[in-house]
Design a protein around this motif. Structure first.
Motif, mmCIF file in Angstrom:
data_model
loop_
_atom_site.group_PDB
_atom_site.id
_atom_site.type_symbol
_atom_site.label_atom_id
_atom_site.label_comp_id
_atom_site.label_asym_id
_atom_site.label_seq_id
_atom_site.Cartn_x
_atom_site.Cartn_y
_atom_site.Cartn_z
ATOM 1 N N LEU A 12 10.002 0.065 1.268
ATOM 2 C CA LEU A 12 8.740 -0.322 2.502
ATOM 3 C C LEU A 12 8.550 -0.251 4.122
ATOM 4 C CD1 LEU A 12 8.879 -4.052 1.303
ATOM 5 C CD2 LEU A 12 6.859 -2.425 0.834
ATOM 6 N N LYS A 13 9.954 0.966 4.593
ATOM 7 C CA LYS A 13 10.223 0.889 5.601
ATOM 8 C C LYS A 13 9.689 2.555 6.031
ATOM 9 C CE LYS A 13 14.914 -1.535 6.821
ATOM 10 N NZ LYS A 13 15.829 -1.169 6.716
ATOM 11 N N LEU A 14 9.873 3.294 5.411
ATOM 12 C CA LEU A 14 9.378 4.646 5.002
ATOM 13 C C LEU A 14 7.875 4.568 4.620
ATOM 14 C CD1 LEU A 14 11.987 6.416 2.836
ATOM 15 C CD2 LEU A 14 12.031 5.729 5.144
ATOM 16 N N TYR A 15 7.417 3.889 3.696
ATOM 17 C CA TYR A 15 6.081 3.249 3.511
ATOM 18 C C TYR A 15 5.317 2.752 4.670
ATOM 19 C CZ TYR A 15 1.914 2.002 0.725
ATOM 20 O OH TYR A 15 0.949 1.949 0.199
ATOM 21 N N ARG A 16 6.072 2.119 5.740
ATOM 22 C CA ARG A 16 5.152 1.879 6.704
ATOM 23 C C ARG A 16 5.590 3.165 7.492
ATOM 24 N NH1 ARG A 16 7.676 -1.980 7.472
ATOM 25 N NH2 ARG A 16 5.908 -3.981 7.599
ATOM 26 N N LEU A 17 5.978 4.018 7.886
ATOM 27 C CA LEU A 17 5.820 4.550 8.696
ATOM 28 C C LEU A 17 5.528 5.891 7.842
ATOM 29 C CD1 LEU A 17 9.910 5.419 9.450
ATOM 30 C CD2 LEU A 17 8.609 4.531 10.588
ATOM 31 N N HIS B 209 0.488 -6.102 1.067
ATOM 32 C CA HIS B 209 0.274 -6.515 0.155
ATOM 33 C C HIS B 209 1.215 -5.798 -1.229
ATOM 34 C CE1 HIS B 209 -2.000 -6.474 -3.921
ATOM 35 N NE2 HIS B 209 -2.269 -5.418 -4.088
ATOM 36 N N ARG B 210 1.759 -4.535 -0.520
ATOM 37 C CA ARG B 210 2.660 -3.750 -1.394
ATOM 38 C C ARG B 210 4.111 -4.459 -1.548
ATOM 39 N NH1 ARG B 210 -0.739 -0.499 -4.120
ATOM 40 N NH2 ARG B 210 -1.135 0.955 -2.450
ATOM 41 N N GLU B 211 4.356 -5.010 -0.406
ATOM 42 C CA GLU B 211 5.581 -5.712 -0.085
ATOM 43 C C GLU B 211 5.316 -7.061 -1.010
ATOM 44 O OE1 GLU B 211 8.825 -7.659 3.444
ATOM 45 O OE2 GLU B 211 6.693 -7.474 3.658
ATOM 46 N N TYR B 212 4.310 -8.057 -0.920
ATOM 47 C CA TYR B 212 4.935 -9.258 -1.794
ATOM 48 C C TYR B 212 4.083 -8.874 -3.150
ATOM 49 C CZ TYR B 212 1.876 -13.006 -3.990
ATOM 50 O OH TYR B 212 1.350 -13.587 -4.650
ATOM 51 N N CYS B 213 3.616 -7.911 -3.576
ATOM 52 C CA CYS B 213 3.710 -7.103 -5.286
ATOM 53 C C CYS B 213 4.745 -6.796 -5.428
ATOM 54 C CB CYS B 213 2.451 -6.485 -5.237
ATOM 55 S SG CYS B 213 1.428 -6.749 -5.013
ATOM 56 N N LEU B 214 5.976 -6.713 -4.801
ATOM 57 C CA LEU B 214 7.167 -5.744 -5.094
ATOM 58 C C LEU B 214 7.767 -7.780 -5.192
ATOM 59 C CD1 LEU B 214 7.418 -2.156 -3.755
ATOM 60 C CD2 LEU B 214 7.136 -3.552 -5.616
ATOM 61 N N SER B 215 7.760 -8.165 -4.446
ATOM 62 C CA SER B 215 8.348 -9.392 -3.655
ATOM 63 C C SER B 215 8.416 -10.018 -4.967
ATOM 64 C CB SER B 215 8.464 -10.478 -2.361
ATOM 65 O OG SER B 215 8.611 -9.466 -1.317
ATOM 66 N N LEU B 216 7.205 -10.677 -5.785
ATOM 67 C CA LEU B 216 7.432 -10.937 -7.210
ATOM 68 C C LEU B 216 8.188 -10.743 -7.642
ATOM 69 C CD1 LEU B 216 3.210 -11.556 -7.311
ATOM 70 C CD2 LEU B 216 4.911 -13.214 -6.835
ATOM 71 N N MET B 217 8.359 -9.535 -8.780
ATOM 72 C CA MET B 217 9.374 -9.037 -9.012
ATOM 73 C C MET B 217 10.734 -9.076 -8.407
ATOM 74 S SD MET B 217 7.236 -8.050 -11.490
ATOM 75 C CE MET B 217 8.401 -6.736 -12.442
#
Length: 386
Positions: free
Chosen positions: A70-75, A85-93
């Protein structure tokens, strides 16, 4: 580099990868192929991708690797709303797999977790977002040499069986207000003591813009003389506090648009501007800046709409988006072309917009059929009399 034959049609090639930039240790890279040449090529490609990249420990957990990715994705310059949204989705898993080593996760574990979330009632579009985010996460794991194959390849998004047409119609009808329902709602809005929320309700209902787009409007975006509004940005709420937001580009490129506005909207906006001046509100560049010059939050706007909706006695879910959907239905009932509606509300394509459009126009066809039947019956009656 050495090779081993797994079976008649599969070879494995194993070679030393680049050294870890901190520990100096080498990591063996293994890839399979139908032939020696193919396996060797895949290993060489994997090593090239790893060179210069971060080498992760095989013990890294799903949660740890997700946070790094996620750090790289933000950069990469992705919008903060997209990152969240990506963080929320991955956090559900991650709630179920977070402590497991990502290198050891299997397709079955991932699919079982998706299925479990589906059984718990997780929305289809959320599940699809999870699948997309997992694809990106594990693709990165593959590129960095952490895994040999991507376990997300065979994953699918579970969904309910197709419903009967009548059930779909009933669900679609709940997405927007019928003209008489909108009239009843607006009568209550007119009596609302807060002129700011009253105006926002009218603007969203009569333009179809997203609530975040409405709150992001600046005075320079509104051209009352030429009856146009320029939509170029949206509000991203960092937190729940009023004023804790930033302006970001709209949801999609198609969301950047200029729309024509009706005299009703112009009248409401002008009344708001005059009211602010008379009451000596703090000067603000925002159209919907409050007494302190700060736009309200979408959450608070939703609360106002929900309270007004409860007073109508109409059993529908009242929130900002029901006004946007109602605008779509009004345009459809007026005979406006679907593609024009898409452009006006900032969609390239939308299942919901199309669903509402077809639902409304189908009702129009039924009315037209009834009118034709009445007319033909009347015509035949006159012929008999002659």
């Amino acid at each position: 580099m050495y090779f081993e034959q797994i079976n008649k049609n599969t070879w494995r090639c194993i070679a030393d990868g680049p050294r870890h930039p901190v520990t100096g240790k080498r990591k063996q890279i293994s890839r399979r192929g139908k032939t020696k040449t193919e396996a060797k090529k895949r290993v060489e490609e994997a090593i090239e991708k790893i060179k210069g990249s971060v080498d992760y420990s095989e013990k890294i957990t799903y949660q740890e690797f997700m946070e790094e990715w996620l750090k790289l994705y933000r950069l990469k310059g992705n919008k903060e709303t997209t990152v969240k949204h990506r963080e929320y989705c991955l956090s559900l898993m991650g709630n179920h797999l977070g402590k497991l080593k990502i290198a050891e996760l299997t397709s079955k574990q991932l699919q079982d977790t998706l299925n479990m979330l589906f059984d718990k009632g997780t929305a289809y579009y959320t599940l699809r977002g999870i699948k997309n985010a997992l694809d990106m996460l594990f693709k990165y794991a593959l590129e960095t040499g952490l895994i040999e194959s991507n376990p997300t390849t065979p994953l699918f998004v579970p969904k309910e069986k197709s419903k009967l047409v009548d059930e779909i119609k009933d669900e679609t009808a709940k997405l927007y207000l019928e003209p008489w329902e909108l009239k009843k709602f607006l009568e209550l809005a007119d009596a609302h003591r807060n002129v700011l929320y009253r105006t926002m309700i009218y603007v969203i209902a009569f333009t179809g813009m997203r609530p975040g787009e409405a709150l992001a409007l600046k005075l320079k975006d509104v051209d009352l003389k030429n009856k146009k509004i320029h939509i170029t940005k949206t509000v991203y709420a960092k937190g729940s506090l009023r004023g804790d937001f930033e302006l970001t580009p709209p949801k999609t490129k198609n969301a950047i648009r200029t729309i024509d506005i009706d005299d009703i909207v112009i009248e409401k906006i002008q009344y708001l501007l005059d009211y602010k001046e008379q009451k000596d509100w703090i000067s603000s560049e925002y159209l919907f800046g409050d007494v302190d010059g700060i736009p309200p939050t979408i959450k608070i706007l939703n609360q106002h709409i929900r309270r007004l909706g409860q007073k109508t006695g109409i059993e529908k879910q009242f929130r900002t988006y029901i006004l946007r959907h109602t605008h779509i239905s009004l345009l459809a009932e007026a005979g406006v072309d679907l593609q024009f509606i898409m452009g006006r509300v900032g969609h390239k394509n939308s299942k919901t917009t199309t669903q509402i459009y077809l639902h409304v126009t189908e009702g129009m066809r039924e009315n037209a059929a009834q009118k034709m039947h009445t007319k033909f019956t009347e015509l035949l009656s006159k012929n008999k009399e002659k």
